[in-house]
Design a protein around this motif. Structure first.
Motif, PDB file in Angstrom:
ATOM      1  N   ASP A  24      -8.050  33.996  27.385  1.00 29.52           N
ATOM      2  CA  ASP A  24      -7.279  34.412  28.411  1.00 29.52           C
ATOM      3  C   ASP A  24      -7.992  34.331  29.733  1.00 29.52           C
ATOM      4  O   ASP A  24      -7.401  34.239  30.902  1.00 29.52           O
ATOM      5  CB  ASP A  24      -7.023  36.042  28.295  1.00 29.52           C
ATOM      6  N   SER A  28      -6.347  33.483  33.472  1.00 32.38           N
ATOM      7  CA  SER A  28      -6.446  34.534  34.558  1.00 32.38           C
ATOM      8  C   SER A  28      -7.201  34.377  35.699  1.00 32.38           C
ATOM      9  O   SER A  28      -7.027  34.584  36.756  1.00 32.38           O
ATOM     10  CB  SER A  28      -6.557  35.871  33.806  1.00 32.38           C
ATOM     11  N   LEU A  29      -8.237  33.417  35.383  1.00 34.04           N
ATOM     12  CA  LEU A  29      -9.357  33.343  36.577  1.00 34.04           C
ATOM     13  C   LEU A  29      -8.607  32.499  37.646  1.00 34.04           C
ATOM     14  O   LEU A  29      -8.512  33.087  39.107  1.00 34.04           O
ATOM     15  CB  LEU A  29     -10.494  32.606  36.032  1.00 34.04           C
ATOM     16  N   TYR A  31      -5.296  32.211  38.320  1.00 35.15           N
ATOM     17  CA  TYR A  31      -4.210  32.712  38.988  1.00 35.15           C
ATOM     18  C   TYR A  31      -4.571  33.735  39.948  1.00 35.15           C
ATOM     19  O   TYR A  31      -4.031  34.186  40.918  1.00 35.15           O
ATOM     20  CB  TYR A  31      -3.093  33.227  37.996  1.00 35.15           C
ATOM     21  N   ASN A  32      -5.686  34.808  39.448  1.00 39.58           N
ATOM     22  CA  ASN A  32      -6.273  35.756  40.211  1.00 39.58           C
ATOM     23  C   ASN A  32      -6.760  35.240  41.440  1.00 39.58           C
ATOM     24  O   ASN A  32      -6.917  35.837  42.433  1.00 39.58           O
ATOM     25  CB  ASN A  32      -7.059  36.700  39.330  1.00 39.58           C
ATOM     26  N   MET A  33      -7.516  34.035  41.366  1.00 40.19           N
ATOM     27  CA  MET A  33      -8.212  33.332  42.771  1.00 40.19           C
ATOM     28  C   MET A  33      -7.113  33.250  43.666  1.00 40.19           C
ATOM     29  O   MET A  33      -7.121  33.235  44.879  1.00 40.19           O
ATOM     30  CB  MET A  33      -8.961  32.319  42.256  1.00 40.19           C
ATOM     31  N   GLY A  35      -4.246  34.451  43.602  1.00 38.74           N
ATOM     32  CA  GLY A  35      -3.621  35.725  44.289  1.00 38.74           C
ATOM     33  C   GLY A  35      -4.658  36.394  45.414  1.00 38.74           C
ATOM     34  O   GLY A  35      -3.964  36.942  46.332  1.00 38.74           O
ATOM     35  N   ALA A  36      -5.862  35.967  45.153  1.00 41.36           N
ATOM     36  CA  ALA A  36      -6.756  36.610  46.040  1.00 41.36           C
ATOM     37  C   ALA A  36      -7.063  35.934  47.514  1.00 41.36           C
ATOM     38  O   ALA A  36      -7.208  36.560  48.400  1.00 41.36           O
ATOM     39  CB  ALA A  36      -8.194  36.997  45.397  1.00 41.36           C
ATOM     40  N   ARG A  61       7.793  35.553  42.961  1.00 38.16           N
ATOM     41  CA  ARG A  61       7.331  36.615  42.096  1.00 38.16           C
ATOM     42  C   ARG A  61       8.690  37.111  41.408  1.00 38.16           C
ATOM     43  O   ARG A  61       8.696  37.456  40.430  1.00 38.16           O
ATOM     44  CB  ARG A  61       6.724  37.947  42.757  1.00 38.16           C
ATOM     45  N   MET A 129       1.573  29.655  34.351  1.00 37.83           N
ATOM     46  CA  MET A 129       0.843  30.662  34.015  1.00 37.83           C
ATOM     47  C   MET A 129       1.687  31.367  33.261  1.00 37.83           C
ATOM     48  O   MET A 129       1.134  31.909  31.812  1.00 37.83           O
ATOM     49  CB  MET A 129       0.640  31.539  35.457  1.00 37.83           C
ATOM     50  N   SER A 133       0.106  32.470  29.509  1.00 38.01           N
ATOM     51  CA  SER A 133      -0.069  33.960  29.203  1.00 38.01           C
ATOM     52  C   SER A 133       0.928  34.522  28.335  1.00 38.01           C
ATOM     53  O   SER A 133       0.233  35.547  27.668  1.00 38.01           O
ATOM     54  CB  SER A 133      -0.118  34.399  30.647  1.00 38.01           C
TER      55      SER A 133
END
Length: 157
Positions: A24, A28-29, A31-33, A35-36, A61, A129, A133
């Motif tokens: 995972d 996640s990495l 998508y989180n990057m 997002g950040a 979203r 994603m 996911s």
């Protein structure tokens, strides 16, 4: 051991739990990057208006909420020689990586063209994603029926 093997109430090894968590991590990495850092990139590097970028994020979203339902239904109906969830991992990983690169590669076009590009690439990243996911989450009850083991798997994510 096959990822979709039925363990029943058997205890999962540490290696199986770590492998599940690491799998995972890749989805996640990225998508989180995004997002950040994507808001900063779009407004300060691609020079897009913050209000328009916020609208892109909101619309994307909201669409995710609808798309996720259909991805879940598709996973439930999937029956392949690779199992129910594995095809999603196999066939979305490379497109996901490519779209991640495209999200951070806004061409030097007109503002409207850049906004359309930003929306399409960010939405594509969200769809990919979801395609990675949601099946990954569905894999957990296929690995074990034991609630405690599922909690450990969830913690590894």
């Amino acid at each position: 051991m096959a990822p979709e093997a039925q363990h029943g109430a058997a205890r999962l090894s540490l290696a199986e739990r770590l492998s599940y968590g690491a799998g995972d991590f890749g989805f996640s990495l990225a998508y989180n990057m995004a997002g950040a850092f994507l808001l900063f990139y779009y407004t300060n590097v691609a020079m897009l208006p913050a209000a328009a970028v916020g609208t892109i994020f909101l619309a994307a979203r909201l669409l995710d909420a609808v798309i996720d339902i259909f991805v879940g239904i598709a996973v439930d109906k999937t029956r392949t020689r690779w199992g129910r969830t594995r095809p999603y991992f196999l066939f979305t990983a490379i497109p996901y990586a490519l779209v991640f690169i495209l999200v951070f590669t806004v061409p030097d076009w007109s503002e409207n063209a850049k906004l359309i590009y930003a929306f399409l690439t960010f939405k594509a990243l969200g769809i990919l994603m979801s395609l990675g996911s949601i099946p990954y989450t569905a894999l957990m009850p296929m690995m074990t029926t034991d609630t405690g083991e599922r909690l450990k798997l969830g913690g590894m994510r």
